[in-house]
Design an enzyme around this catalytic site. Structure first.
Site, PDB file in Angstrom:
ATOM      1  N   ALA A 123       0.640  -1.328   0.252  1.00  0.00           N
ATOM      2  CA  ALA A 123       0.029  -0.003   0.006  1.00  0.00           C
ATOM      3  C   ALA A 123       0.979   1.382   0.143  1.00  0.00           C
ATOM      4  O   ALA A 123       0.263   2.172  -0.102  1.00  0.00           O
ATOM      5  CB  ALA A 123      -0.821   0.023   1.280  1.00  0.00           C
ATOM      6  N   ASN A 189       1.497  -3.303   8.216  1.00  0.00           N
ATOM      7  CA  ASN A 189       2.227  -3.915   7.133  1.00  0.00           C
ATOM      8  C   ASN A 189       3.208  -2.728   6.523  1.00  0.00           C
ATOM      9  O   ASN A 189       4.185  -3.057   6.354  1.00  0.00           O
ATOM     10  CB  ASN A 189       1.457  -4.758   6.237  1.00  0.00           C
ATOM     11  CG  ASN A 189       0.978  -6.207   6.599  1.00  0.00           C
ATOM     12  OD1 ASN A 189       1.627  -6.874   6.847  1.00  0.00           O
ATOM     13  ND2 ASN A 189      -0.395  -5.932   6.948  1.00  0.00           N
ATOM     14  N   HIS A 219      -1.145   7.039   4.112  1.00  0.00           N
ATOM     15  CA  HIS A 219       0.248   6.642   4.453  1.00  0.00           C
ATOM     16  C   HIS A 219       1.233   7.859   4.145  1.00  0.00           C
ATOM     17  O   HIS A 219       1.377   8.321   3.120  1.00  0.00           O
ATOM     18  CB  HIS A 219       0.723   5.433   3.973  1.00  0.00           C
ATOM     19  CG  HIS A 219      -0.240   4.387   4.108  1.00  0.00           C
ATOM     20  ND1 HIS A 219      -0.530   3.593   5.359  1.00  0.00           N
ATOM     21  CD2 HIS A 219      -1.241   3.766   3.231  1.00  0.00           C
ATOM     22  CE1 HIS A 219      -1.405   2.839   5.093  1.00  0.00           C
ATOM     23  NE2 HIS A 219      -1.954   2.875   3.908  1.00  0.00           N
TER      24      HIS A 219
HETATM   25  N1  LIG Z   1       1.909  -4.920   2.611  1.00  0.00           N
HETATM   26  C1  LIG Z   1       0.687  -4.296   2.302  1.00  0.00           C
HETATM   27  O1  LIG Z   1       0.840  -3.130   2.173  1.00  0.00           O
HETATM   28  C2  LIG Z   1      -0.572  -4.769   3.083  1.00  0.00           C
HETATM   29  C3  LIG Z   1      -0.603  -6.214   3.494  1.00  0.00           C
HETATM   30  N2  LIG Z   1      -1.764  -6.827   3.828  1.00  0.00           N
HETATM   31  C4  LIG Z   1      -1.505  -8.116   4.261  1.00  0.00           C
HETATM   32  O2  LIG Z   1      -2.393  -9.009   3.628  1.00  0.00           O
HETATM   33  C5  LIG Z   1      -3.104  -9.982   4.301  1.00  0.00           C
HETATM   34  C6  LIG Z   1      -4.426 -10.258   3.431  1.00  0.00           C
HETATM   35  O3  LIG Z   1      -5.157  -9.054   3.415  1.00  0.00           O
HETATM   36  P1  LIG Z   1      -6.670  -9.214   3.184  1.00  0.00           P
HETATM   37  O4  LIG Z   1      -6.949  -9.842   1.707  1.00  0.00           O
HETATM   38  O5  LIG Z   1      -7.286  -7.588   3.249  1.00  0.00           O
HETATM   39  O6  LIG Z   1      -7.544 -10.017   4.187  1.00  0.00           O
HETATM   40  P2  LIG Z   1      -8.624 -10.746   4.348  1.00  0.00           P
HETATM   41  O7  LIG Z   1      -8.829 -11.093   5.821  1.00  0.00           O
HETATM   42  O8  LIG Z   1      -9.905 -10.199   3.591  1.00  0.00           O
HETATM   43  O9  LIG Z   1      -8.281 -12.367   3.472  1.00  0.00           O
HETATM   44  C7  LIG Z   1      -7.333 -13.114   4.251  1.00  0.00           C
HETATM   45  C8  LIG Z   1      -7.431 -14.317   3.396  1.00  0.00           C
HETATM   46  O10 LIG Z   1      -6.451 -15.232   3.891  1.00  0.00           O
HETATM   47  C9  LIG Z   1      -7.279 -16.630   4.405  1.00  0.00           C
HETATM   48  N3  LIG Z   1      -6.124 -17.239   5.250  1.00  0.00           N
HETATM   49  C10 LIG Z   1      -5.993 -16.797   6.652  1.00  0.00           C
HETATM   50  N4  LIG Z   1      -5.154 -17.501   7.126  1.00  0.00           N
HETATM   51  C11 LIG Z   1      -4.652 -18.405   6.532  1.00  0.00           C
HETATM   52  C12 LIG Z   1      -3.700 -19.205   6.320  1.00  0.00           C
HETATM   53  N5  LIG Z   1      -3.044 -19.676   7.511  1.00  0.00           N
HETATM   54  N6  LIG Z   1      -3.583 -20.146   5.336  1.00  0.00           N
HETATM   55  C13 LIG Z   1      -4.148 -19.749   4.104  1.00  0.00           C
HETATM   56  N7  LIG Z   1      -5.099 -18.886   3.891  1.00  0.00           N
HETATM   57  C14 LIG Z   1      -5.213 -18.081   5.030  1.00  0.00           C
HETATM   58  C15 LIG Z   1      -8.488 -16.365   4.714  1.00  0.00           C
HETATM   59  O11 LIG Z   1      -9.236 -17.486   4.846  1.00  0.00           O
HETATM   60  P3  LIG Z   1     -10.422 -17.362   5.891  1.00  0.00           P
HETATM   61  O12 LIG Z   1     -11.395 -16.090   5.669  1.00  0.00           O
HETATM   62  O13 LIG Z   1     -11.158 -18.730   5.699  1.00  0.00           O
HETATM   63  O14 LIG Z   1     -10.069 -17.248   7.401  1.00  0.00           O
HETATM   64  C16 LIG Z   1      -8.758 -15.239   3.672  1.00  0.00           C
HETATM   65  O15 LIG Z   1      -9.256 -15.858   2.522  1.00  0.00           O
HETATM   66  C17 LIG Z   1      -3.531  -9.174   5.753  1.00  0.00           C
HETATM   67  O16 LIG Z   1      -3.675 -10.222   6.650  1.00  0.00           O
HETATM   68  C18 LIG Z   1      -2.244  -8.409   5.823  1.00  0.00           C
HETATM   69  O17 LIG Z   1      -1.192  -8.972   6.800  1.00  0.00           O
HETATM   70  C19 LIG Z   1      -2.951  -6.331   3.711  1.00  0.00           C
HETATM   71  C20 LIG Z   1      -2.897  -4.783   3.467  1.00  0.00           C
HETATM   72  C21 LIG Z   1      -1.922  -4.056   3.008  1.00  0.00           C
HETATM   73  O1  LIG Z   2      -3.777  -1.461   2.910  1.00  0.00           O
HETATM   74  C1  LIG Z   2      -3.229  -0.471   3.567  1.00  0.00           C
HETATM   75  O2  LIG Z   2      -3.710   0.556   3.686  1.00  0.00           O
HETATM   76  C2  LIG Z   2      -2.119  -0.693   4.596  1.00  0.00           C
HETATM   77  C3  LIG Z   2      -2.445  -1.817   5.796  1.00  0.00           C
HETATM   78  O3  LIG Z   2      -3.367  -1.909   5.928  1.00  0.00           O
HETATM   79  C4  LIG Z   2      -1.123  -2.115   6.553  1.00  0.00           C
HETATM   80  O4  LIG Z   2      -0.269  -1.213   6.454  1.00  0.00           O
HETATM   81  O5  LIG Z   2      -1.256  -3.351   7.052  1.00  0.00           O
END
Ligand SMILES: NC(=O)C1=CN([C@@H]2O[C@H](COP(=O)(O)OP(=O)(O)OC[C@H]3O[C@@H](n4cnc5c(N)ncnc54)[C@H](OP(=O)(O)O)[C@@H]3O)[C@@H](O)[C@H]2O)C=CC1
Ligand SMILES: O=C([O-])CC(=O)C(=O)O
Length: 266
Positions: A123, A189, A219
């Protein structure tokens, strides 16, 4: 054509599948979710990627590239074994690397498999500039993450305050990137990414703010060092399926995948 296993099928994962539909150079061949998410993932795949099976583990063969969009637990569970088998991995849950020893485990797994793990910018922008500036020496890096109160639901920000009742901005956390990423795994993150590119998890100053006056995820990074200084503010639209997550994270993941398949990468 690169065969991709996607870990996670939530707000980011489902959008990645949608954007990769019909891509000539990349094909999602497996989607990995927890046992209890199998039925929902399979229903989504029927719509956007018929023929692709949802699974509870990354297939041991027939996968050229793994992309994680699932959360911190998925790194230990799925990314480390894939790296050890020699499959390159692209990771979105960068905050997971705030856990003691996990970055080293990822490096060792990638060395064992003779491959590489790539942390996406997600992000935030300016990670290239920050990582380059680090080579000349950085003096200070400050990151502020500002989101609407609803984006802080289900986090420690709710302790001792009613997020729905906020009428002015409220600093819900101030401290190191390491603490931020551990306390707010779905919201910090970017804090972890900025710190890993810059001054490290313990020397990057982080402020997290719940602000009823914004409806975007804002951000801001301020960095100073031998290179000079920069200030960057991103005003990101959140995903409808998850207000904690910016749409740019999806595009960042797709960009990383396309760059893997492209002859000319930018
Ligand atoms: N780098 C960046 O800037 C950002 C990073 N992120 C990261 O991305 C991740 C995902 O975000 P988002 O899609 O919005 O989250 P969501 O909660 O919408 O989706 C997470 C998905 O991952 C699945 N899941 C959870 N645990 C596991 C596991 N151990 N193995 C396989 N699948 C799993 C969930 O399944 P179920 O629903 O069945 O639990 C769901 O399908 C966040 O947790 C965050 O850490 C997010 C935003 C910004
Ligand atoms: O998606 C975003 O804006 C950033 C976020 O959630 C994170 O830093 O984990």
């Amino acid at each position: 054509m690169l065969r991709v296993a996607l870990i996670g099928c939530g707000a980011i994962g489902s959008s990645v599948i949608e954007l990769l539909k019909g891509d000539a150079s990349l094909a999602v061949v497996a989607v990995v979710v927890p046992q209890e998410g199998l039925a929902a993932a399979q229903a989504l795949l029927q719509k956007f990627a018929p023929g692709v099976q949802a699974a509870t583990a990354v297939p041991a063969s027939g996968v050229d590239l793994v992309v994680e969009t699932a959360g911190h637990a998925a790194i230990e569970e799925h990314v480390l074994p894939a790296l050890r088998r020699g499959t390159p991995c692209v990771v979105a849950s960068v905050g997971a690397l705030s856990a003691q020893g996990l970055a080293e485990k990822l490096e060792i797994a990638a060395i064992t498999g003779g491959t590489q793990v790539q942390l996406i910018a997600g992000a935030i922008g300016g990670i290239d500039a920050l990582a380059a500036a680090r080579i000349g020496g950085l003096d200070s890096v400050r990151y502020t993450g500002r989101k609407p109160p609803r984006a802080w639901k289900g986090t420690p920000a709710e302790q001792g305050r009613d997020l729905d009742a906020l009428s002015a901005e409220c600093v819900i956390f101030e401290g190191s990137a390491r603490e931020a990423a551990a306390l707010y795994p779905k919201n910090a993150n970017v804090a972890a990414t900025v710190s890993l590119a810059g001054l490290g998890l313990d020397r990057t100053h982080v402020r997290l703010v719940a602000d009823p006056a914004v409806d975007e995820n804002v951000h801001t990074v301020e960095a100073e060092g031998a290179f000079g200084r920069f200030e960057l503010s991103m005003h990101n639209k959140p995903l409808a399926a998850n207000p904690k997550t910016s749409a740019l994270t999806v595009y960042s993941a797709v960009r990383a995948l396309r760059n893997r398949a492209a002859a000319l990468a930018i």
